[in-house]
Motif scaffolding. Structure first.
Motif, PDB file in Angstrom:
ATOM      1  N   UNK A  46       0.885  -1.333   0.052  1.00  0.00           N
ATOM      2  CA  UNK A  46       0.016   0.030  -0.201  1.00  0.00           C
ATOM      3  C   UNK A  46       0.864   1.348  -0.220  1.00  0.00           C
ATOM      4  N   UNK A  47       2.017   0.993   0.387  1.00  0.00           N
ATOM      5  CA  UNK A  47       2.965   2.436   0.349  1.00  0.00           C
ATOM      6  C   UNK A  47       3.286   2.849  -1.058  1.00  0.00           C
ATOM      7  N   UNK A  48       3.530   4.091  -1.083  1.00  0.00           N
ATOM      8  CA  UNK A  48       3.725   4.703  -2.569  1.00  0.00           C
ATOM      9  C   UNK A  48       5.042   5.135  -2.682  1.00  0.00           C
ATOM     10  N   UNK A  49       5.891   4.095  -2.489  1.00  0.00           N
ATOM     11  CA  UNK A  49       7.298   4.372  -2.482  1.00  0.00           C
ATOM     12  C   UNK A  49       7.873   4.171  -3.881  1.00  0.00           C
ATOM     13  N   UNK A  50       9.002   4.551  -4.323  1.00  0.00           N
ATOM     14  CA  UNK A  50       9.813   4.132  -5.499  1.00  0.00           C
ATOM     15  C   UNK A  50       9.886   2.890  -5.862  1.00  0.00           C
ATOM     16  N   UNK A  51      10.083   1.965  -4.928  1.00  0.00           N
ATOM     17  CA  UNK A  51      10.508   0.625  -4.831  1.00  0.00           C
ATOM     18  C   UNK A  51       9.095  -0.306  -5.333  1.00  0.00           C
ATOM     19  N   UNK A  52       8.080   0.641  -4.587  1.00  0.00           N
ATOM     20  CA  UNK A  52       6.733  -0.092  -5.112  1.00  0.00           C
ATOM     21  C   UNK A  52       6.378  -0.081  -6.494  1.00  0.00           C
ATOM     22  N   UNK A  53       6.903   1.246  -6.926  1.00  0.00           N
ATOM     23  CA  UNK A  53       6.524   1.488  -8.366  1.00  0.00           C
ATOM     24  C   UNK A  53       7.486   0.651  -9.294  1.00  0.00           C
ATOM     25  N   UNK A  54       8.663   0.325  -8.753  1.00  0.00           N
ATOM     26  CA  UNK A  54       9.600  -0.599  -9.530  1.00  0.00           C
ATOM     27  C   UNK A  54       9.142  -2.007  -9.688  1.00  0.00           C
ATOM     28  N   UNK A  55       8.508  -2.297  -8.348  1.00  0.00           N
ATOM     29  CA  UNK A  55       7.976  -3.865  -8.132  1.00  0.00           C
ATOM     30  C   UNK A  55       6.790  -4.021  -9.189  1.00  0.00           C
ATOM     31  N   UNK A  56       5.858  -3.006  -9.191  1.00  0.00           N
ATOM     32  CA  UNK A  56       4.719  -3.012  -9.992  1.00  0.00           C
ATOM     33  C   UNK A  56       4.921  -3.010 -11.470  1.00  0.00           C
ATOM     34  N   UNK A  57       6.098  -2.095 -11.807  1.00  0.00           N
ATOM     35  CA  UNK A  57       6.117  -1.975 -13.393  1.00  0.00           C
ATOM     36  C   UNK A  57       6.980  -3.495 -13.796  1.00  0.00           C
ATOM     37  N   UNK A  58       7.662  -3.965 -12.750  1.00  0.00           N
ATOM     38  CA  UNK A  58       8.389  -5.480 -13.180  1.00  0.00           C
ATOM     39  C   UNK A  58       7.424  -6.373 -13.413  1.00  0.00           C
ATOM     40  N   UNK A  59       6.101  -6.388 -12.283  1.00  0.00           N
ATOM     41  CA  UNK A  59       5.344  -7.416 -12.344  1.00  0.00           C
ATOM     42  C   UNK A  59       4.351  -7.257 -13.536  1.00  0.00           C
ATOM     43  N   UNK A  60       4.056  -5.926 -13.877  1.00  0.00           N
ATOM     44  CA  UNK A  60       3.189  -5.528 -15.124  1.00  0.00           C
ATOM     45  C   UNK A  60       3.816  -6.091 -16.267  1.00  0.00           C
TER      46      UNK A  60
END
Length: 88
Positions: A46-60
């Motif tokens: 649920x956090x809006x960190x840069x690492x979560x953005x990386x994580x979601x883009x890699x998964x996407x």
């Protein structure tokens, strides 16, 4: 349709490519590499960190996880090629 006719990549996809290549640059430098891995393991979804953005883009785009990239980092040229093939 405009992007298909002109042969240009949509802006949102260009940003995704930039984000994913930035991730590799961060994983190449020693201090930030450790921070990225720690944030990867500790941050909640649920956090809006840069690492979560990386994580979601890699998964996407069905790319390896941050941990996999940390363990076996690809070369800069091979990563850029992989990302450009994965992002339509």
């Amino acid at each position: 349709a405009l992007h298909i006719l002109s042969g240009q990549i949509p802006i949102s996809n260009q940003l995704d490519i930039k984000i994913l290549t930035f991730l590799l640059r961060l994983l190449e430098s020693n201090p930030s590499r450790e921070i990225i891995l720690r944030q990867y393991s500790l941050k909640k979804r649920s956090s809006k960190s840069l690492v979560q953005t990386f994580k979601s883009k890699l998964h996407e785009y069905n790319l390896p996880s941050i941990y996999d990239l940390y363990q076996d980092p690809p070369s800069k040229t091979s990563w850029k090629k992989t990302v450009k093939l994965a992002v339509p």
